[in-house]
Write a protein that holds these residues in place. Structure first.
Motif, PDB file in Angstrom:
ATOM      1  N   ASP A 454     -31.409 -28.785 -10.360  1.00  0.00           N
ATOM      2  CA  ASP A 454     -32.313 -29.905 -10.683  1.00  0.00           C
ATOM      3  C   ASP A 454     -32.270 -30.268 -12.162  1.00  0.00           C
ATOM      4  O   ASP A 454     -32.679 -31.380 -12.531  1.00  0.00           O
ATOM      5  N   ASN A 455     -31.814 -29.362 -13.000  1.00  0.00           N
ATOM      6  CA  ASN A 455     -31.781 -29.622 -14.442  1.00  0.00           C
ATOM      7  C   ASN A 455     -30.405 -30.090 -14.929  1.00  0.00           C
ATOM      8  O   ASN A 455     -30.166 -30.151 -16.134  1.00  0.00           O
ATOM      9  N   LEU A 456     -29.537 -30.428 -14.007  1.00  0.00           N
ATOM     10  CA  LEU A 456     -28.198 -30.873 -14.383  1.00  0.00           C
ATOM     11  C   LEU A 456     -28.275 -32.165 -15.190  1.00  0.00           C
ATOM     12  O   LEU A 456     -29.049 -33.075 -14.861  1.00  0.00           O
ATOM     13  N   ASP A 457     -27.486 -32.247 -16.255  1.00  0.00           N
ATOM     14  CA  ASP A 457     -27.440 -33.447 -17.084  1.00  0.00           C
ATOM     15  C   ASP A 457     -27.162 -34.667 -16.209  1.00  0.00           C
ATOM     16  O   ASP A 457     -26.271 -34.622 -15.344  1.00  0.00           O
ATOM     17  N   PRO A 458     -27.903 -35.779 -16.387  1.00  0.00           N
ATOM     18  CA  PRO A 458     -27.712 -36.955 -15.519  1.00  0.00           C
ATOM     19  C   PRO A 458     -26.279 -37.473 -15.498  1.00  0.00           C
ATOM     20  O   PRO A 458     -25.782 -37.887 -14.436  1.00  0.00           O
ATOM     21  N   LYS A 459     -25.594 -37.469 -16.633  1.00  0.00           N
ATOM     22  CA  LYS A 459     -24.205 -37.938 -16.648  1.00  0.00           C
ATOM     23  C   LYS A 459     -23.310 -36.983 -15.867  1.00  0.00           C
ATOM     24  O   LYS A 459     -22.423 -37.421 -15.121  1.00  0.00           O
ATOM     25  N   ARG A 460     -23.535 -35.707 -16.055  1.00  0.00           N
ATOM     26  CA  ARG A 460     -22.761 -34.723 -15.290  1.00  0.00           C
ATOM     27  C   ARG A 460     -23.032 -34.890 -13.795  1.00  0.00           C
ATOM     28  O   ARG A 460     -22.119 -34.758 -12.957  1.00  0.00           O
ATOM     29  N   ARG A 461     -24.262 -35.188 -13.442  1.00  0.00           N
ATOM     30  CA  ARG A 461     -24.617 -35.345 -12.033  1.00  0.00           C
ATOM     31  C   ARG A 461     -23.879 -36.528 -11.407  1.00  0.00           C
ATOM     32  O   ARG A 461     -23.280 -36.398 -10.337  1.00  0.00           O
ATOM     33  N   VAL A 462     -23.925 -37.686 -12.063  1.00  0.00           N
ATOM     34  CA  VAL A 462     -23.291 -38.865 -11.466  1.00  0.00           C
ATOM     35  C   VAL A 462     -21.777 -38.702 -11.453  1.00  0.00           C
ATOM     36  O   VAL A 462     -21.101 -39.124 -10.502  1.00  0.00           O
ATOM     37  N   ALA A 463     -21.200 -38.062 -12.486  1.00  0.00           N
ATOM     38  CA  ALA A 463     -19.757 -37.822 -12.506  1.00  0.00           C
ATOM     39  C   ALA A 463     -19.359 -36.854 -11.394  1.00  0.00           C
ATOM     40  O   ALA A 463     -18.326 -37.037 -10.732  1.00  0.00           O
ATOM     41  N   THR A 464     -20.168 -35.830 -11.175  1.00  0.00           N
ATOM     42  CA  THR A 464     -19.881 -34.857 -10.123  1.00  0.00           C
ATOM     43  C   THR A 464     -19.941 -35.508  -8.751  1.00  0.00           C
ATOM     44  O   THR A 464     -19.119 -35.219  -7.867  1.00  0.00           O
ATOM     45  N   LYS A 465     -20.899 -36.399  -8.563  1.00  0.00           N
ATOM     46  CA  LYS A 465     -20.968 -37.125  -7.283  1.00  0.00           C
ATOM     47  C   LYS A 465     -19.702 -37.938  -7.056  1.00  0.00           C
ATOM     48  O   LYS A 465     -19.158 -37.982  -5.944  1.00  0.00           O
ATOM     49  N   LEU A 466     -19.231 -38.590  -8.110  1.00  0.00           N
ATOM     50  CA  LEU A 466     -18.023 -39.411  -7.976  1.00  0.00           C
ATOM     51  C   LEU A 466     -16.813 -38.558  -7.601  1.00  0.00           C
ATOM     52  O   LEU A 466     -16.104 -38.859  -6.629  1.00  0.00           O
ATOM     53  N   VAL A 467     -16.569 -37.485  -8.362  1.00  0.00           N
ATOM     54  CA  VAL A 467     -15.368 -36.688  -8.086  1.00  0.00           C
ATOM     55  C   VAL A 467     -15.477 -35.976  -6.739  1.00  0.00           C
ATOM     56  O   VAL A 467     -14.469 -35.772  -6.047  1.00  0.00           O
ATOM     57  N   MET A 468     -16.692 -35.641  -6.332  1.00  0.00           N
ATOM     58  CA  MET A 468     -16.866 -34.999  -5.035  1.00  0.00           C
ATOM     59  C   MET A 468     -16.504 -35.962  -3.909  1.00  0.00           C
ATOM     60  O   MET A 468     -15.838 -35.577  -2.930  1.00  0.00           O
ATOM     61  N   LEU A 469     -16.898 -37.229  -4.036  1.00  0.00           N
ATOM     62  CA  LEU A 469     -16.552 -38.225  -3.020  1.00  0.00           C
ATOM     63  C   LEU A 469     -15.048 -38.481  -3.000  1.00  0.00           C
ATOM     64  O   LEU A 469     -14.456 -38.673  -1.926  1.00  0.00           O
ATOM     65  N   GLU A 470     -14.416 -38.471  -4.170  1.00  0.00           N
ATOM     66  CA  GLU A 470     -12.954 -38.629  -4.220  1.00  0.00           C
ATOM     67  C   GLU A 470     -12.265 -37.468  -3.513  1.00  0.00           C
ATOM     68  O   GLU A 470     -11.310 -37.661  -2.740  1.00  0.00           O
ATOM     69  N   LYS A 471     -12.726 -36.252  -3.781  1.00  0.00           N
ATOM     70  CA  LYS A 471     -12.116 -35.080  -3.155  1.00  0.00           C
ATOM     71  C   LYS A 471     -12.286 -35.099  -1.641  1.00  0.00           C
ATOM     72  O   LYS A 471     -11.381 -34.695  -0.895  1.00  0.00           O
ATOM     73  N   LYS A 472     -13.416 -35.575  -1.173  1.00  0.00           N
ATOM     74  CA  LYS A 472     -13.618 -35.651   0.278  1.00  0.00           C
ATOM     75  C   LYS A 472     -12.613 -36.597   0.915  1.00  0.00           C
ATOM     76  O   LYS A 472     -12.094 -36.326   2.010  1.00  0.00           O
ATOM     77  N   MET A 473     -12.308 -37.705   0.250  1.00  0.00           N
ATOM     78  CA  MET A 473     -11.298 -38.618   0.783  1.00  0.00           C
ATOM     79  C   MET A 473      -9.915 -37.976   0.760  1.00  0.00           C
ATOM     80  O   MET A 473      -9.132 -38.124   1.705  1.00  0.00           O
ATOM     81  N   LEU A 474      -9.595 -37.247  -0.299  1.00  0.00           N
ATOM     82  CA  LEU A 474      -8.295 -36.581  -0.377  1.00  0.00           C
ATOM     83  C   LEU A 474      -8.171 -35.497   0.695  1.00  0.00           C
ATOM     84  O   LEU A 474      -7.100 -35.335   1.307  1.00  0.00           O
ATOM     85  N   HIS A 475      -9.249 -34.754   0.929  1.00  0.00           N
ATOM     86  CA  HIS A 475      -9.224 -33.749   2.001  1.00  0.00           C
ATOM     87  C   HIS A 475      -9.043 -34.416   3.358  1.00  0.00           C
ATOM     88  O   HIS A 475      -8.328 -33.885   4.227  1.00  0.00           O
ATOM     89  N   ALA A 476      -9.673 -35.580   3.557  1.00  0.00           N
ATOM     90  CA  ALA A 476      -9.503 -36.312   4.807  1.00  0.00           C
ATOM     91  C   ALA A 476      -8.051 -36.774   4.969  1.00  0.00           C
ATOM     92  O   ALA A 476      -7.503 -36.763   6.079  1.00  0.00           O
TER      93      ALA A 476
END
Length: 505
Positions: A454-476
């Motif tokens: 919950d204390n994750l830096d907001p920029k780190r949070r939004v960047a992590t969401k982006l790369v996580m969604l990219e990785k999910k597409m690559l895994h697919a």
């Protein structure tokens, strides 16, 4: 808020020079004056006359006594004072985890039904290029030459901010300063992140897009003085230096990013009106990829008709257009986990060293492809994209001239594919997707762990969401490719060698 606060410095998080002090988004730097600026400017055979009222909302003037008694008002009060009709929305605040002020957002003031008009902003309160430049021909000329609408609008607001409380737009500019280009997740565009913060995007092609966009903004900055010389109707009333002397690049970039975060692309209007700054619009309105509500223009106003019911107090959302999450992050500082337009880009190119390169290039063109072909992999449609890529990649694997002649004489995208060639093509895709995943410094599991903090830096949070969604597409993509391998009739066949296999990026 006092104007002095708006001009107060804060530490820079700029990509270009993270150590340079950073001011608020439209901060003035210099008040040196020019002795003379012509009311008539001649450039490229075009004469421009001055329109003193072009920058002033109807019924208001720049003389200091009629001036703007609204300088102490908040945005809502200023809008209603200047003609905003009663509306069915209001502004609320949300605290942020960073050191900046809370962000504001638009919520329903009462229960709404789909089809209700939430608000209607008169054109006199909307900033567009034809109003800024006072001449639609000039506006179109500028935006079809070297300067974008965003650059012109950013420059206008920077000069208006130099006017301080004398500016008619002071309450609107003050609100833009407050928002600081932050999107609905209270995060600025990565165009304003520091070099270390850009490291959150390591492995993602978005990082390169940010740096490329930064270079594009710099090129526009270098052309700003063109506006000064071409649009005398705009600048004759500003007793300041020409743009590149009045504003350093860092200040222009901050203003550009702020305008980018709130500009609205209006449909079915003239070129000079298509990009607009609409008070009560973004970033006060939240964007949603699966929403169909849009700000629409009429001859008198810009309106928002909601596409769904809302309870009083619920945030109002509008459609952000068919943009992938990488653009949502760069433009608006957020990502949408339910974005049906999210996609990855794969670039495939025929090998120019191939002795049959010209023949393969001709076949590719005949089938609507080019020698360097971009394939778009949309979320949820990964297998469809791979099936679209296969004929192109197979073409690169052909080495026998007889097979090549067969392809040239045939119709359609069919290529003869032996079992060993098909296995080699699919293996190349497996290696490609795995290498892209290996380029990220974290795994999906590690990303999920970061987001649980919950204390994750907001920029780190939004960047992590982006790369996580990219990785999910690559895994697919990996799963879809492995499924195709499993469907091959003979798994004992070894992949055939391919000295001129297409290159994948």
């Amino acid at each position: 808020m006092d104007m002095a606060q708006l001009l107060s410095p804060r530490l820079s998080t700029s990509v270009a020079s993270p150590s340079q002090p950073r001011l608020s988004l439209f901060s003035p730097i210099s008040r040196r004056t020019l002795p003379f600026h012509p009311c008539f400017t001649r450039r490229r055979g075009l004469f421009l006359s001055c329109h003193a009222e072009a920058l002033v909302a109807p019924g208001s003037h720049r003389e200091e006594g009629s001036a703007h008694s609204s300088d102490h008002l908040d945005l809502s009060s200023w809008l209603h004072l200047n003609g905003l009709p009663p509306c069915k929305v209001e502004l609320k605040e949300k605290d942020c985890k960073d050191k900046h002020q809370p962000i504001r957002y638009v919520v329903a003031k009462e229960d709404l039904q789909a089809g209700d008009v939430a608000f209607s902003v008169p054109n006199s309160l909307v900033v567009t290029l034809d109003r800024v430049l006072g001449n639609e021909t000039v506006a179109e000329l500028l935006t079809t030459n070297k300067l974008s609408e965003l650059a012109c609008l950013a420059l206008y607001l920077m000069y208006e901010k130099k006017q301080g409380k004398k500016s008619f737009w002071y309450p609107f500019i003050k609100e833009l300063d407050r928002q600081r280009g932050r999107g609905q997740l209270a995060v600025e565009s990565p165009l304003l992140w520091s070099e270390s913060e850009l490291g959150y995007l390591e492995g993602s092609p978005t990082k390169a897009e940010v740096l490329e966009r930064d270079e594009g903004i710099k090129r526009e900055y270098d052309e700003l003085d063109t506006v000064w010389f071409m649009a005398g109707s705009l600048f004759k009333q500003y007793p300041f230096d020409i743009p590149t002397e009045a504003f350093p690049f860092e200040i222009f970039k901050q203003a550009f990013v702020a305008v980018q975060s709130c500009v609205v692309h209006l449909q079915k209007v003239s070129l000079a009106r298509r990009f607009a700054l609409v008070p009560m619009g973004p970033p006060l309105l939240a964007y949603k990829s699966n929403c169909k509500a849009m700000l629409t223009a009429t001859n008198e106003s810009v309106n928002l008709v909601v596409d769904r019911p809302y309870k009083a107090g619920e945030p109002i959302v509008v459609w952000c257009g068919p943009q992938p999450n990488s653009r949502l992050l760069i433009n608006y500082g957020f990502v949408d986990e339910d974005n049906p337009y999210d996609r990855l880009i794969i670039e495939a190119s025929l090998n120019t060293e191939d002795p049959q390169y010209q023949e393969k290039r001709m076949v590719a063109q005949r089938n609507g492809k080019v020698s360097v072909q971009t394939f778009q992999v949309y979320v949820g449609r990964e297998k469809e994209a791979i099936l679209d890529m296969l004929p192109y990649i197979r073409l690169g694997y052909i080495s026998d001239p007889a097979d090549m002649n067969s392809v040239i004489s045939s119709q359609g995208a069919t290529c003869p594919a032996s079992p060993c060639m098909e296995r080699a093509v699919l293996d190349q895709l497996i290696v490609y997707f795995a290498s892209r995943l290996a380029g990220y410094p974290t795994t999906l599991k590690e990303d999920e762990g970061l987001l649980a903090d919950d204390n994750l830096d907001p920029k780190r949070r939004v960047a992590t969401k982006l790369v996580m969604l990219e990785k999910k597409m690559l895994h697919a993509c990996l799963r879809a490719t492995n499924d195709l391998i499993n469907d091959l009739p003979d798994h004992t066949v070894s992949p055939c060698p391919a000295p001129y296999a297409p290159q994948l990026k």
